[in-house]
Design a protein around this motif. Structure first.
Motif, PDB file in Angstrom:
ATOM      1  N   PRO A  40       0.778  -1.134  -0.179  1.00 16.18           N
ATOM      2  CA  PRO A  40       0.158  -0.241   0.067  1.00 16.18           C
ATOM      3  C   PRO A  40       0.863   1.182   0.115  1.00 16.18           C
ATOM      4  N   GLU A  41       0.413   2.208  -0.590  1.00 14.38           N
ATOM      5  CA  GLU A  41       1.075   3.692  -0.674  1.00 14.38           C
ATOM      6  C   GLU A  41       1.457   4.174   0.752  1.00 14.38           C
ATOM      7  N   GLY A  42       2.693   4.522   0.811  1.00 10.40           N
ATOM      8  CA  GLY A  42       3.138   5.024   2.301  1.00 10.40           C
ATOM      9  C   GLY A  42       4.016   4.038   3.009  1.00 10.40           C
ATOM     10  N   ILE A  43       3.721   2.572   2.825  1.00  9.31           N
ATOM     11  CA  ILE A  43       4.468   1.867   3.589  1.00  9.31           C
ATOM     12  C   ILE A  43       5.818   1.416   3.185  1.00  9.31           C
ATOM     13  N   SER A  44       6.537   1.059   4.086  1.00  9.65           N
ATOM     14  CA  SER A  44       7.992   0.931   4.111  1.00  9.65           C
ATOM     15  C   SER A  44       8.535   2.497   3.756  1.00  9.65           C
ATOM     16  N   TYR A  45       8.717   3.167   4.882  1.00  9.02           N
ATOM     17  CA  TYR A  45       8.776   4.717   4.855  1.00  9.02           C
ATOM     18  C   TYR A  45      10.007   5.060   5.635  1.00  9.02           C
ATOM     19  N   ALA A  46      10.767   5.897   4.657  1.00  8.59           N
ATOM     20  CA  ALA A  46      12.108   6.517   5.380  1.00  8.59           C
ATOM     21  C   ALA A  46      11.852   8.073   5.387  1.00  8.59           C
ATOM     22  N   GLY A  47      11.824   8.858   6.544  1.00 11.57           N
ATOM     23  CA  GLY A  47      11.537  10.133   6.538  1.00 11.57           C
ATOM     24  C   GLY A  47      13.143  10.636   6.362  1.00 11.57           C
ATOM     25  N   ASP A  48      13.160  12.189   6.308  1.00 14.59           N
ATOM     26  CA  ASP A  48      14.443  12.836   6.343  1.00 14.59           C
ATOM     27  C   ASP A  48      15.041  12.769   7.823  1.00 14.59           C
ATOM     28  N   LEU A  49      16.301  13.311   7.888  1.00 14.39           N
ATOM     29  CA  LEU A  49      16.808  13.365   8.859  1.00 14.39           C
ATOM     30  C   LEU A  49      16.606  14.833   9.530  1.00 14.39           C
ATOM     31  N   HIS A  50      16.147  14.811  10.677  1.00 20.97           N
ATOM     32  CA  HIS A  50      15.770  16.371  11.228  1.00 20.97           C
ATOM     33  C   HIS A  50      16.816  16.662  12.705  1.00 20.97           C
ATOM     34  N   LYS A  51      17.235  17.643  12.532  1.00 22.92           N
ATOM     35  CA  LYS A  51      18.104  18.214  13.727  1.00 22.92           C
ATOM     36  C   LYS A  51      17.045  18.467  14.970  1.00 22.92           C
ATOM     37  N   THR A  52      17.560  18.323  16.132  1.00 24.84           N
ATOM     38  CA  THR A  52      16.926  18.457  17.307  1.00 24.84           C
ATOM     39  C   THR A  52      17.911  18.389  18.558  1.00 24.84           C
ATOM     40  N   ASP A  53      17.567  19.117  19.449  1.00 30.01           N
ATOM     41  CA  ASP A  53      18.045  18.875  20.761  1.00 30.01           C
ATOM     42  C   ASP A  53      17.336  17.963  21.787  1.00 30.01           C
ATOM     43  N   GLN A  54      16.080  17.860  21.260  1.00 30.44           N
ATOM     44  CA  GLN A  54      15.110  17.095  22.346  1.00 30.44           C
ATOM     45  C   GLN A  54      14.960  15.698  22.063  1.00 30.44           C
ATOM     46  N   ILE A  55      15.647  14.790  22.682  1.00 28.17           N
ATOM     47  CA  ILE A  55      15.464  13.356  22.480  1.00 28.17           C
ATOM     48  C   ILE A  55      15.652  12.740  23.881  1.00 28.17           C
ATOM     49  N   GLU A  56      15.013  12.097  24.338  1.00 30.40           N
ATOM     50  CA  GLU A  56      14.799  11.220  25.720  1.00 30.40           C
ATOM     51  C   GLU A  56      14.611   9.796  25.646  1.00 30.40           C
ATOM     52  N   MET A  57      15.657   9.298  26.414  1.00 33.16           N
ATOM     53  CA  MET A  57      15.394   7.746  26.417  1.00 33.16           C
ATOM     54  C   MET A  57      14.786   7.361  27.657  1.00 33.16           C
TER      55      MET A  57
END
Length: 484
Positions: A40-57
């Motif tokens: 189906p359209e949109g399946i197996s998706y790779a977005g762009d790399l986006h810069k951020t300072d906000q990532i939490e584990m």
């Protein structure tokens, strides 16, 4: 006259053989088409790399002070964070979870995740009737059409829009069975009221024959994500009570990557008959991290590239529930043999929701990886006194950067060859960043048993490895009849 019965039998024989031949052609054609058909359209998706300072584990861990289970501790943080995200949302909430229920047979006081999540979403919708709240999920949660479970009924009656993923357009991962299902079983109306015991738990609603026939295709929307206008979380954990003591990892992010997650989730919603999803206003900005949303096969495509770029002196930490994907196994073996330090914390595949398991696929794969690297790959098993080590995370550090991939995807063909729906966040981080250090500290804590008995030596379970486990594993892989 004696020849007449022979001629009649010969004619019937030709008809039977011809009919079988036609059926065989249809069966083979069904297998070929549904194994390789367009997604189906949109399946197996790779977005762009986006810069951020906000990532939490964020992590969940269940562990004991010793190997026998004394001094049990539960560090459950992921769903507390999910509830907070929902409470703080002001514009919309979109969630996509594979398994949502409170049915189980074990005699444990599991956390009431399904009830808390469903109540939180239902209350949010009642308080904000005009707010879009969409719950995308797998049809497992309605017994493949046999029933509506109480948690989804509660949300639906409150106005939450429920989207049960249409699995039929996805490719078939068990072609031997699915070919028969597509050719014969799916055309028969054998529904009615459920009367067969549910495989999930004895107190779960009963299922119909038709539902079990669908279940045996073993395909799923296995994604696990939560999105609001403020932030998004991608995790390995399910809001399933009996999974409440599993070890899991989540990454929470903010910024433009939220729109990529919404775009990929919208593709599932639309082809399943659900609504379009909202977007946020977010401009690209600077930040120390780069984050990318990847689904299905795009997860392994990125991972194989990241592993191929490692060299002598680099380091890999892997925390995984299932590992069997041939490309990843080979790439890890090659990396270890060229001098990359590889440490793996794996689930021993000993039990699943109270049912004993055979150690597949991890134990035969570990045997192969250790043999083919002459012991260069190091393995410890998680000490699964209760639950499973359900994490699906990798940490790859070179002299230039640290790459992290975490989410729903086990390292198997079913999850990474465009059969299941899966979702991961891929993060590129500086080696001296807080996130890179926090994840390494997490793995070292478990590996070295710093404050509890988290992991045990490889031989603790590998001593039980026998030739038949490898034979069964090889046979199952060859005919593509597995549950992993």
């Amino acid at each position: 006259m004696a020849n007449k019965p022979r001629k009649q039998w010969s004619k019937r024989k030709r008809i039977i053989i011809g009919s079988l031949g036609v059926f065989a052609l249809i069966y083979i054609a069904a297998i070929m088409w549904h194994t390789f058909k367009p997604l189906p359209e949109g399946i197996s998706y790779a977005g762009d790399l986006h810069k951020t300072d906000q990532i939490e584990m964020i992590t969940d861990l269940t562990f004991a002070q010793d190997q026998k289970g004394k001094g049990m501790v539960h560090e459950n943080n992921i769903f507390d964070e999910v509830y907070t995200m929902i409470d703080e949302a002001e514009e919309f909430v979109v969630v996509d979870f594979f398994l949502v229920d409170g049915y189980y047979d074990e005699k444990e006081d599991f956390p009431k995740i399904a009830d808390t999540l469903s109540t939180t979403l239902a209350d949010k919708k009642k308080e904000n009737p005009d707010m879009p709240i969409v719950f995308i999920t797998d049809p497992l949660n309605r017994g493949y059409g046999s029933y509506e479970n109480e948690w989804f009924k509660k949300m639906r009656e409150a106005g939450v829009e429920i989207v049960y993923t249409d699995l039929d357009p996805l490719r078939d991962s068990t072609p031997i069975y699915s070919g028969i299902y597509r050719t014969v079983f799916q055309w028969f109306d054998i529904g009615g009221k459920g009367w067969i015991d549910n495989a999930m738990a004895s107190d779960a609603p009963k299922m119909t024959i038709a539902s079990y026939m669908t279940l045996l295709n073993v395909k799923a929307n296995h994604r696990k994500a939560v999105v609001t206008e403020k932030e998004a979380m991608v995790t390995s954990s399910n809001p399933h009570d009996a999974s409440g003591f599993h070890g899991n990892i989540a990454l929470k992010v903010s910024g433009p990557v939220i729109n990529d997650i919404l775009e990929a989730e919208e593709a599932v919603s639309l082809y399943s008959g659900g609504p379009e999803l909202p977007r946020i206003q977010a401009e690209e900005s600077e930040g120390q991290y780069e984050v990318q949303y990847v689904t299905e096969k795009k997860i392994v495509d990125a991972l194989l590239k990241d592993l191929a770029e490692t060299k002598e002196g680099d380091k890999v930490w892997l925390g995984m529930f299932f590992i069997a994907k041939r490309g990843i196994v080979n790439e890890l073996i090659d990396a270890a043999n060229r001098g990359v330090e590889i440490n793996m914390i794996l689930d021993p595949n000993e039990n699943s929701f109270g049912q004993e398991k055979s150690g597949l696929p991890n134990r035969p794969v570990v045997q192969e990886m250790v043999e083919d690297t002459k012991g260069k790959i190091k393995v410890r098993w998680y000490n699964t006194v209760i639950g499973q080590y359900h994490s699906k995370a990798i940490w790859i550090q070179t002299d230039k950067q640290t790459v992290i991939s975490n989410g729903s995807a086990n390292y198997t063909e079913r999850t990474l060859d465009n059969y299941n729906l899966e979702s991961n966040l891929r993060v590129v981080a500086p080696n001296d960043s807080e996130l890179a250090g926090e994840m390494e500290d997490y793995f070292e804590r478990l590996w070295n048993n710093e404050d509890a008995m988290y992991t045990v030596d490889m031989d603790e379970f590998q001593d039980e490895f026998t030739w038949w486990q490898r034979w069964i594993y090889t046979f199952q892989k060859a005919i593509k009849v597995t549950t992993y």
